[in-house]
Design a protein around this motif. Structure first.
Motif, PDB file in Angstrom:
ATOM      1  N   VAL A  15      -1.758  -2.964   9.553  1.00  0.00           N
ATOM      2  CA  VAL A  15      -3.232  -3.592   9.696  1.00  0.00           C
ATOM      3  C   VAL A  15      -3.537  -4.968   9.316  1.00  0.00           C
ATOM      4  CG1 VAL A  15      -5.303  -2.818   7.805  1.00  0.00           C
ATOM      5  CG2 VAL A  15      -3.496  -1.690   7.962  1.00  0.00           C
ATOM      6  N   LEU A  16      -2.521  -5.353   8.753  1.00  0.00           N
ATOM      7  CA  LEU A  16      -2.329  -7.084   8.997  1.00  0.00           C
ATOM      8  C   LEU A  16      -2.147  -8.081  10.496  1.00  0.00           C
ATOM      9  CD1 LEU A  16       0.536  -8.510   6.102  1.00  0.00           C
ATOM     10  CD2 LEU A  16      -2.616  -8.356   5.933  1.00  0.00           C
ATOM     11  N   ASP A  17      -1.936  -7.025  11.383  1.00  0.00           N
ATOM     12  CA  ASP A  17      -1.527  -7.846  12.783  1.00  0.00           C
ATOM     13  C   ASP A  17      -3.060  -7.413  13.116  1.00  0.00           C
ATOM     14  OD1 ASP A  17       1.185  -8.058  12.551  1.00  0.00           O
ATOM     15  OD2 ASP A  17       1.404  -6.149  13.965  1.00  0.00           O
ATOM     16  N   ASP A  18      -3.846  -6.320  12.446  1.00  0.00           N
ATOM     17  CA  ASP A  18      -5.466  -5.740  13.515  1.00  0.00           C
ATOM     18  C   ASP A  18      -5.905  -7.442  12.862  1.00  0.00           C
ATOM     19  OD1 ASP A  18      -4.760  -4.033  15.036  1.00  0.00           O
ATOM     20  OD2 ASP A  18      -5.096  -2.498  13.223  1.00  0.00           O
ATOM     21  N   TYR A  19      -5.632  -7.433  11.781  1.00  0.00           N
ATOM     22  CA  TYR A  19      -6.575  -8.521  11.174  1.00  0.00           C
ATOM     23  C   TYR A  19      -6.618  -9.829  11.689  1.00  0.00           C
ATOM     24  CZ  TYR A  19      -9.501 -10.990   7.505  1.00  0.00           C
ATOM     25  OH  TYR A  19     -10.471 -11.729   7.220  1.00  0.00           O
ATOM     26  N   LYS A  42     -15.562  -5.602  11.009  1.00  0.00           N
ATOM     27  CA  LYS A  42     -13.918  -5.463  12.134  1.00  0.00           C
ATOM     28  C   LYS A  42     -13.473  -5.655  10.120  1.00  0.00           C
ATOM     29  CE  LYS A  42     -10.281  -3.700  14.272  1.00  0.00           C
ATOM     30  NZ  LYS A  42     -10.036  -2.248  14.313  1.00  0.00           N
ATOM     31  N   MET A  43     -13.894  -6.833  10.197  1.00  0.00           N
ATOM     32  CA  MET A  43     -12.950  -8.221   9.353  1.00  0.00           C
ATOM     33  C   MET A  43     -12.579  -7.367   7.863  1.00  0.00           C
ATOM     34  SD  MET A  43     -13.592 -11.703  10.720  1.00  0.00           S
ATOM     35  CE  MET A  43     -12.604 -12.924   9.562  1.00  0.00           C
ATOM     36  N   ILE A  44     -14.201  -6.682   7.508  1.00  0.00           N
ATOM     37  CA  ILE A  44     -14.474  -6.832   6.530  1.00  0.00           C
ATOM     38  C   ILE A  44     -13.853  -4.278   6.231  1.00  0.00           C
ATOM     39  CG2 ILE A  44     -16.578  -5.325   6.505  1.00  0.00           C
ATOM     40  CD1 ILE A  44     -17.026  -6.220   3.999  1.00  0.00           C
ATOM     41  N   GLN A  80      -8.796  -1.579   3.692  1.00  0.00           N
ATOM     42  CA  GLN A  80      -7.500  -1.039   3.955  1.00  0.00           C
ATOM     43  C   GLN A  80      -6.327  -2.041   2.805  1.00  0.00           C
ATOM     44  OE1 GLN A  80      -6.845   0.353   7.715  1.00  0.00           O
ATOM     45  NE2 GLN A  80      -8.678  -0.090   8.129  1.00  0.00           N
ATOM     46  N   VAL A  81      -6.524  -3.213   3.162  1.00  0.00           N
ATOM     47  CA  VAL A  81      -5.703  -4.312   3.271  1.00  0.00           C
ATOM     48  C   VAL A  81      -6.039  -3.992   1.389  1.00  0.00           C
ATOM     49  CG1 VAL A  81      -4.841  -6.776   2.373  1.00  0.00           C
ATOM     50  CG2 VAL A  81      -5.359  -5.003   4.410  1.00  0.00           C
ATOM     51  N   LYS A 139      -2.920  -2.360  -3.857  1.00  0.00           N
ATOM     52  CA  LYS A 139      -2.778  -1.950  -5.048  1.00  0.00           C
ATOM     53  C   LYS A 139      -2.088  -0.414  -4.843  1.00  0.00           C
ATOM     54  CE  LYS A 139      -6.885   0.512  -7.773  1.00  0.00           C
ATOM     55  NZ  LYS A 139      -7.882   0.976  -7.796  1.00  0.00           N
ATOM     56  N   ASP A 140      -1.537  -0.082  -3.506  1.00  0.00           N
ATOM     57  CA  ASP A 140      -0.962   1.222  -3.996  1.00  0.00           C
ATOM     58  C   ASP A 140       1.042   0.743  -4.220  1.00  0.00           C
ATOM     59  OD1 ASP A 140      -2.319   3.168  -3.797  1.00  0.00           O
ATOM     60  OD2 ASP A 140      -2.534   3.145  -1.340  1.00  0.00           O
ATOM     61  N   LEU A 141       1.110  -1.281  -3.488  1.00  0.00           N
ATOM     62  CA  LEU A 141       2.350  -1.416  -3.623  1.00  0.00           C
ATOM     63  C   LEU A 141       2.388  -1.764  -4.798  1.00  0.00           C
ATOM     64  CD1 LEU A 141       1.930  -2.340   0.151  1.00  0.00           C
ATOM     65  CD2 LEU A 141       4.391  -1.142  -1.057  1.00  0.00           C
ATOM     66  N   ASN A 142       0.965  -2.484  -5.409  1.00  0.00           N
ATOM     67  CA  ASN A 142       1.108  -2.988  -6.477  1.00  0.00           C
ATOM     68  C   ASN A 142       1.668  -4.622  -6.211  1.00  0.00           C
ATOM     69  OD1 ASN A 142       1.081  -3.424  -9.587  1.00  0.00           O
ATOM     70  ND2 ASN A 142       2.977  -3.015 -10.021  1.00  0.00           N
TER      71      ASN A 142
END
Lengths: 143, 104
Positions: free
Chosen positions: A89-93, A123-125, A130-131, A136-139
């Motif tokens: 997701v960060l790659d896409d961002y 697209k950015m938002i 997702q990030v 949050k899932d990864l805390n």
């Protein structure tokens, strides 16, 4: 045996990391900019927030990836799986952010606001949402 | 719908607003709605409303840009996460190997 880090183990709560919320607000304004100068400042903040999250994700992936195979635990693999999804997701961002900066460069040279800015900002938002969820899932302890 | 969904959906709507001033106003409105939903759900995070307002204020100040140096667009590009990992000696194939995958 479960496959994902439990809320008990990771201490996941309902709190949205402040940086993710800030990032969300910044990119929500990315498509609203009516002057090149405001677009530049929005992009600068987007860069700063992306870099902060990127640093955390890279740091955590590197720690696991550089372990000897024999010492990698089930929890390591579970966490790496989530981190790897966030990596994509960060790659896409990063691609969307760079496209936004390129559009601003076009604006700077042509003195005309490029129409694609709105589409890139959308697209950015979407990606930041997702990030936000994955962080949050990864805390993640975002600073 | 929880406060997180309200925030995300609301901010997506804001993105469609091409008026900067109206957009900023909508951001505050969306946050207010999200806070209300959080409070109704008994989420402790709602107690952090003042912190959120500080964030919005900081963003507003940064966007005004008063007294700040000119921004060079050439310096605003970012590296991808994959490239950042490569620079630190971790290739995606290593991640795939640990996860037992062959697609990156």
């Amino acid at each position: 045996m479960d496959t994902a880090p439990s809320k008990e183990r990771t201490g996941i709560g309902n709190r949205i990391p402040a940086i993710a919320l800030t990032w969300m607000i910044v990119v929500s304004l990315a498509g609203c900019v009516t002057t090149l100068d405001k677009g530049k400042r929005t992009a600068a903040m987007s860069q700063e927030l992306y870099t902060a999250v990127q640093g955390q994700v890279t740091e955590q992936i590197v720690v696991i990836a550089k372990k000897d195979d024999s010492t990698i635990t089930h929890d390591d693999r579970s966490r790496l799986k989530l981190l790897n999804a966030l990596r994509k997701v960060l790659d896409d961002y990063s691609a969307a952010h760079n496209a936004y900066v390129t559009a601003l460069q076009t604006w700077e040279t042509s003195a005309t606001r490029p129409a694609e800015i709105d589409q890139i900002a959308a697209k950015m938002i979407s990606l930041v949402a997702q990030v936000q969820k994955m962080s949050k899932d990864l805390n993640l302890k975002l600073k | 719908m929880d406060y997180n969904e309200i925030l995300t959906n609301g901010l997506t709507d804001v993105q469609a607003d091409l008026q900067q001033k109206a957009g900023a106003s909508r951001v505050l409105s969306v946050i207010g709605d999200a806070m209300g939903a959080a409070a109704a759900a008994g989420v402790p995070w709602a107690g952090q409303a003042s912190a959120v307002i500080k964030i919005v204020t900081a963003i507003s100040g940064a966007l005004s840009g008063a007294g700040q140096p000119a921004i060079d667009l050439d310096k605003l590009f970012v590296s991808s996460e994959t490239d950042d990992l490569k620079a630190k000696g971790v290739d995606v194939t290593r991640i795939d190997a640990i996860l037992g995958e062959n697609n990156s």
